[in-house]
Design an enzyme around this catalytic site. Structure first.
Site, PDB file in Angstrom:
ATOM      1  N   ARG A  78      -9.835  -4.252  -2.601  1.00 17.06           N
ATOM      2  CA  ARG A  78      -8.476  -4.106  -3.148  1.00 17.06           C
ATOM      3  C   ARG A  78      -7.580  -5.286  -2.766  1.00 17.06           C
ATOM      4  O   ARG A  78      -6.663  -5.625  -3.498  1.00 17.06           O
ATOM      5  CB  ARG A  78      -7.857  -2.782  -2.673  1.00 17.06           C
TER       6      ARG A  78
ATOM      7  N   ILE B 260       0.535  -2.077  -8.554  1.00 15.35           N
ATOM      8  CA  ILE B 260      -0.865  -1.626  -8.466  1.00 15.35           C
ATOM      9  C   ILE B 260      -0.818  -0.193  -7.956  1.00 15.35           C
ATOM     10  O   ILE B 260      -0.109   0.118  -7.005  1.00 15.35           O
ATOM     11  CB  ILE B 260      -1.712  -2.543  -7.548  1.00 15.35           C
ATOM     12  N   SER B 261      -1.547   0.707  -8.610  1.00 16.51           N
ATOM     13  CA  SER B 261      -1.484   2.127  -8.273  1.00 16.51           C
ATOM     14  C   SER B 261      -2.008   2.393  -6.865  1.00 16.51           C
ATOM     15  O   SER B 261      -2.846   1.659  -6.339  1.00 16.51           O
ATOM     16  CB  SER B 261      -2.313   2.940  -9.265  1.00 16.51           C
ATOM     17  N   GLN B 262      -1.520   3.493  -6.306  1.00 12.07           N
ATOM     18  CA  GLN B 262      -1.974   3.970  -4.991  1.00 12.07           C
ATOM     19  C   GLN B 262      -3.489   4.254  -5.047  1.00 12.07           C
ATOM     20  O   GLN B 262      -3.968   4.851  -6.007  1.00 12.07           O
ATOM     21  CB  GLN B 262      -1.195   5.255  -4.729  1.00 12.07           C
TER      22      GLN B 262
END
Ligand code: SAH
Length: 204
Positions: free
Chosen positions: A25, A51-53
């Site tokens: 990530r 950016i999503s969790q």
């Protein structure tokens, strides 16, 4: 990250957990946020987007119940992180992003990491992408006021659509499963996403 934030909260699919372990990530966040790349929250990626969790990425991927040769449409590529995860669990990913600079960066990043069969296209994802339809799974990483009709029409038989539906401030994560011409909707919990801006989303 994978055990503390994702498996412990109930994501069980071994293929999804393996994908979350495999994709780095930190390579999807801007350098100044790299030290927070494995923390339990969304992060800015430029152009006003996030950016999503990680947990949400894993949960939405699991909800699609994808198989090895499935074709998936992702709406809102952003950093490309969710795209990379999807490519680990399905055969082919078509990713749509409306902001060209984000699409370019994601495309370059995904190509350099060689993470699977991925195509990133600049388009209004609220219209879906008819050229490659139907899809076994469709995932929207941006919120819509109602479920866009083209996305229902582009689902394959038995296919699933996972997306946040609500207003600009809070939404419910919904999963729609297609059986012939009927669509079964499950409402799965509160989430918060940036808006899907397009003809079948929020107007920009
Ligand atoms: N999954 C991405 C989430 C990025 S945020 C990640 O984890 O990095 C949502 C993205 O949806 C933003 O990049 C935004 O530009 C994009 N978006 C918003 N409306 C869109 C539309 N109509 N079509 C395609 N992308 C859209």
């Amino acid at each position: 990250m994978v055990w503390q934030q994702i498996a412990r909260r109930g994501v069980q699919s071994p293929v999804v957990l393996r994908a979350m372990m495999r994709v780095p990530r930190h390579l999807f966040v801007p350098p100044e946020f790299r030290s927070q790349a494995y923390a339990d929250n969304p992060l800015p990626i430029g152009s006003g987007q996030t950016i999503s969790q990680p947990y949400i990425v894993a949960w939405m991927t699991e909800l699609l119940e994808l198989r090895q040769y499935d074709r998936v449409l992702e709406i809102g590529v952003g950093s490309g992180y969710q795209t990379a995860i999807l490519a680990q669990v399905a055969g082919q990913v078509i990713g749509l992003e409306r902001i060209p600079v984000l699409a370019d960066q994601a495309r370059a990043r995904l190509a350099s990491l060689g993470l699977g069969s991925i195509e990133v296209i600049v388009a209004d994802g609220s219209e879906g992408y008819l050229e490659k339809a139907p899809y076994n799974g469709i995932l929207a990483a941006a919120a819509t006021p109602h479920i866009p009709r083209p996305l229902l029409e582009q689902l394959a038989e038995g296919g699933r659509l996972v997306l946040p539906v609500g207003d600009l401030f809070e939404q419910t994560l919904e999963r729609v499963t297609r059986r012939g011409d009927s669509f079964h909707i499950e409402r799965l919990g509160g989430v918060r996403f940036v808006p899907l801006i397009g003809t079948h989303g929020f107007m920009g």
